[in-house]
Design an enzyme around this catalytic site. Structure first.
Site, PDB file in Angstrom:
ATOM      1  N   HIS A   1      25.255  14.464  46.555  1.00  0.00           N
ATOM      2  CA  HIS A   1      24.128  14.096  47.421  1.00  0.00           C
ATOM      3  C   HIS A   1      24.199  12.640  47.874  1.00  0.00           C
ATOM      4  O   HIS A   1      23.268  12.151  48.514  1.00  0.00           O
ATOM      5  CB  HIS A   1      22.795  14.345  46.708  1.00  0.00           C
ATOM      6  CG  HIS A   1      22.364  15.781  46.732  1.00  0.00           C
ATOM      7  ND1 HIS A   1      21.715  16.350  47.802  1.00  0.00           N
ATOM      8  CD2 HIS A   1      22.517  16.768  45.823  1.00  0.00           C
ATOM      9  CE1 HIS A   1      21.459  17.617  47.548  1.00  0.00           C
ATOM     10  NE2 HIS A   1      21.944  17.901  46.353  1.00  0.00           N
TER      11      HIS A   1
ATOM     12  N   SER B   1      19.706  15.695  42.152  1.00  0.00           N
ATOM     13  CA  SER B   1      19.280  16.424  43.347  1.00  0.00           C
ATOM     14  C   SER B   1      17.848  16.934  43.284  1.00  0.00           C
ATOM     15  O   SER B   1      17.264  17.252  44.308  1.00  0.00           O
ATOM     16  CB  SER B   1      20.234  17.584  43.614  1.00  0.00           C
ATOM     17  OG  SER B   1      20.301  18.437  42.499  1.00  0.00           O
TER      18      SER B   1
ATOM     19  N   LYS C   1      27.221  19.385  52.100  1.00  0.00           N
ATOM     20  CA  LYS C   1      25.889  18.792  52.280  1.00  0.00           C
ATOM     21  C   LYS C   1      25.907  17.900  53.523  1.00  0.00           C
ATOM     22  O   LYS C   1      25.909  18.425  54.627  1.00  0.00           O
ATOM     23  CB  LYS C   1      25.469  18.101  50.987  1.00  0.00           C
ATOM     24  CG  LYS C   1      25.149  19.175  49.945  1.00  0.00           C
ATOM     25  CD  LYS C   1      24.788  18.691  48.588  1.00  0.00           C
ATOM     26  CE  LYS C   1      24.423  19.893  47.715  1.00  0.00           C
ATOM     27  NZ  LYS C   1      24.903  19.792  46.360  1.00  0.00           N
TER      28      LYS C   1
HETATM   29  C1  LIG Z   1      25.411  20.831  45.477  1.00  0.00           C
HETATM   30  C2  LIG Z   1      26.068  20.184  44.330  1.00  0.00           C
HETATM   31  C3  LIG Z   1      27.291  20.657  43.852  1.00  0.00           C
HETATM   32  C4  LIG Z   1      27.933  21.879  44.408  1.00  0.00           C
HETATM   33  O1  LIG Z   1      28.535  21.662  45.635  1.00  0.00           O
HETATM   34  P1  LIG Z   1      29.010  22.924  46.489  1.00  0.00           P
HETATM   35  O2  LIG Z   1      30.002  22.356  47.414  1.00  0.00           O
HETATM   36  O3  LIG Z   1      27.800  23.467  47.153  1.00  0.00           O
HETATM   37  O4  LIG Z   1      29.607  23.892  45.534  1.00  0.00           O
HETATM   38  C5  LIG Z   1      27.889  19.982  42.809  1.00  0.00           C
HETATM   39  N1  LIG Z   1      27.307  18.912  42.235  1.00  0.00           N
HETATM   40  C6  LIG Z   1      26.132  18.438  42.655  1.00  0.00           C
HETATM   41  C7  LIG Z   1      25.541  17.239  42.001  1.00  0.00           C
HETATM   42  C8  LIG Z   1      25.465  19.060  43.707  1.00  0.00           C
HETATM   43  O5  LIG Z   1      24.289  18.602  44.120  1.00  0.00           O
END
Ligand SMILES: *Cc1c(COP(=O)(O)O)cnc(C)c1O
Length: 394
Positions: free
Chosen positions: A211, A183, A242
Site C-alpha cells: 500500500h 492496510s 494496487k
Molecule cells: C494487498 C496486499 C498483498 C497482496 O497483494 P496481491 O498482489 O493482491 O496479491 C500483500 N501484502 C499486503 C500488505 C497487501 O496489502
C-alpha cells in the site's frame, strides 16, 4: 439438505449470518473508475485500491493490447523453464530503477511474492520477527517457511528489540518482517527505528510495501524512499495490483538476494509466469510514474481534503497517515448498515468486520484515490453526513 459430512459448512455459514459477519460480495459491471456500475447501480467508488486511476488508464490499456499482438496471451511456462520473456526482464529492470534497488523480480501477485521471498530466506532452523498486524500473506508465507514466528506488538520497536534479544541467539538466522503501510488502519511502520534495531542485531530485513508503492515517497517510490532508507532494507515486497492498477507482485532489493530467490522460490519455479498483457501494462505504469508526480500529488490533495472534512463532521477516522481512511464504527452490524445506506445514496464504501479486523473494531474503510474530483468527494461526504446522522454515529 446437504450430505452429513458437509453439515458443518451449513452450521458455520448460519453462525456467520447471525453474527452479521457474512461477506456480501458485490459484482462490478464496469471498470474500477471513480464511478462504477455495481449490482446494476451507478455508484461513487470509495473502496478501490486503484489509488492513481491506472486500472483503466488509456496508456496502460494500449500497452496491454500491443503486448498481446507482439507476445500472445499466455507465457505457457513457468519463469524458470520457458516462461521468461524479454518483457518480464524489461519490467524488472525498470522497476528496480524506479525503486532505487539493485534488482527486482516480477511474480504473479503480492501474495505470491511473500511466499516466494520468506520461504527462500528462512527455514525450520531460523526465526522470523513479525509485527502483530502483518498482512495475511506474510503470515501464510511465514507458516510455509516453517521458521519459528516471534510476534512483537504492533509498531512497537522496543518490543521488537525485546523479542530479538530474548530469542535470536537460539536460531541460525533471523528475519524481521513488517508491513510498510498497514492496510486496515492506514498507519505506517516505524521503519527507520526498526532498521536501526535490525542492524544492531544483524537481522535480515524485509518490508511489504503493497500500500506504499505509488503512494508514499517521492513520486510514489514507496516507504523506503519515504524514510530515506535506501539500501537499508534487504527486501521490499510490492504489488502491481494496487496503485499500479494491474496485477502481479514484486520482490525488490539486493541483487545477491533476488538472484537467490530466482533459484529457490517455489511460486517462481512451480507456477507460470504473468501474462504479456499484464507485464506490459505494469511497465507502462512504471513509466508513467517516472514521468510525472501529478497523480500522486492529486492523491494526497484528495486525502487531506476528505479526512479533514470527515473529522469536521465528527467521524472517528482512526490513526491513518495515508489515503486509507478507516471510519471507525465498533460493531459489524452498524458498519454494514451504514455501508448499505451509503450504497442507497449512490456511494460504494465497504464495511469490514471480523476476521478482517479485530472484533469490536468494525469500520467502513474509505480508499481515497486520485480519480476523484472535488465534486465526487463532496458527494461522498454528503452521503456520510446524512447516513451517519440517521444512525446516530455523528
Ligand atoms: C494487498 C496486499 C498483498 C497482496 O497483494 P496481491 O498482489 O493482491 O496479491 C500483500 N501484502 C499486503 C500488505 C497487501 O496489502
Amino acid at each position: 439438505m446437504v450430505e452429513p459430512k458437509l453439515q458443518f459448512i451449513v452450521d458455520e455459514m448460519e453462525s456467520l449470518r447471525q453474527a452479521g459477519l457474512l461477506i456480501n460480495i458485490r459484482t462490478m459491471e464496469s471498470p474500477a473508475d471513480a464511478w462504477m456500475i455495481v449490482n446494476g447501480k451507478r455508484v461513487l467508488n470509495l473502496c478501490t485500491n486503484n489509488y492513481l486511476g491506472l486500472a483503466n488508464h488509456p496508456r496502460l490499456k494500449e500497452a496491454a493490447k500491443a503486448a498481446v499482438d507482439r507476445w500472445g496471451v499466455g507465457p505457457a511456462a513457468v519463469r524458470s523453464i520457458a516462461g521468461t520473456q524479454a518483457l518480464h526482464l524489461e519490467l524488472e529492470r525498470r522497476l528496480a530503477e524506479f525503486k532505487g534497488v539493485e534488482d527486482a523480480l516480477y511474480v504473479q501477485s503480492g501474495f505470491c511474492a511473500n511466499q516466494a521471498a520468506i520461504g527462500a530466506l528462512v527455514g525450520p532452523e531460523d526465526c522470523i520477527i513479525s509485527d502483530r498486524l502483518n498482512h495475511a500473506s506474510i503470515i501464510d508465507g511465514c507458516r510455509l517457511s516453517r521458521a519459528k514466528v516471534l510476534v512483537y506488538e504492533h509498531g512497537d520497536v522496543a518490543d521488537a528489540e525485546r523479542v530479538i534479544v530474548e530469542n535470536v541467539k537460539s536460531y541460525r538466522r533471523a528475519l524481521l518482517i513488517t508491513d510498510g503501510v498497514f492496510s486496515m488502519d492506514g498507519d505506517i511502520a516505524p521503519l527507520d527505528r526498526l532498521a536501526a534495531v535490525a542492524r544492531a542485531h544483524d537481522l535480515i530485513t524485509m518490508v511489504d510495501d503493497a500500500h506504499g508503492e505509488g503512494v508514499l515517497g517521492r513520486g510514489g517510490r514507496g516507504i523506503v524512499d519515504h524514510f530515506g532508507l535506501h539500501g537499508q532494507f534487504d527486501i521490499e515486497i510490492g504489488t502491481m495490483s494496487k496503485a499500479f492498477g494491474v496485477v502481479g507482485g514484486a520482490i525488490a532489493g539486493k541483487k545477491v538476494i533476488v538472484d537467490y530467490i530466482r533459484q529457490k522460490a517455489r511460486p517462481f519455479l512451480f507456477s507460470s509466469a504473468v501474462t504479456p498483457a499484464d507485464t506490459a501494462a505494469c511497465l507502462a505504469a512504471v513509466e508513467l510514474l517516472e514521468e510525472s508526480t501529478e497523480l500522486v500529488d492529486r492523491l494526497w490533495e484528495n486525502t487531506r481534503y476528505f479526512k479533514g472534512e470527515m473529522k469536521g463532521l465528527g467521524f472517528d477516522v482512526g490513526r491513518s497517515v495515508t489515503p486509507i481512511t478507516p471510519v471507525m464504527l465498533g460493531e459489524a452490524p452498524l458498519a454494514k448498515e451504514l455501508s448499505n445506506r451509503l450504497f442507497e445514496r449512490g456511494v460504494f464504501a465497504m464495511a469490514l468486520g471480523y476476521p478482517t479486523v479485530p472484533k469490536g473494531l468494525a469500520r467502513i474503510r474509505v480508499m481515497v484515490s486520485a480519480m476523484l474530483s472535488r465534486q465526487d468527494l463532496d458527494v461522498g461526504l454528503q452521503a456520510f453526513a446524512q447516513a451517519g446522522k440517521e444512525l446516530g454515529v455523528i
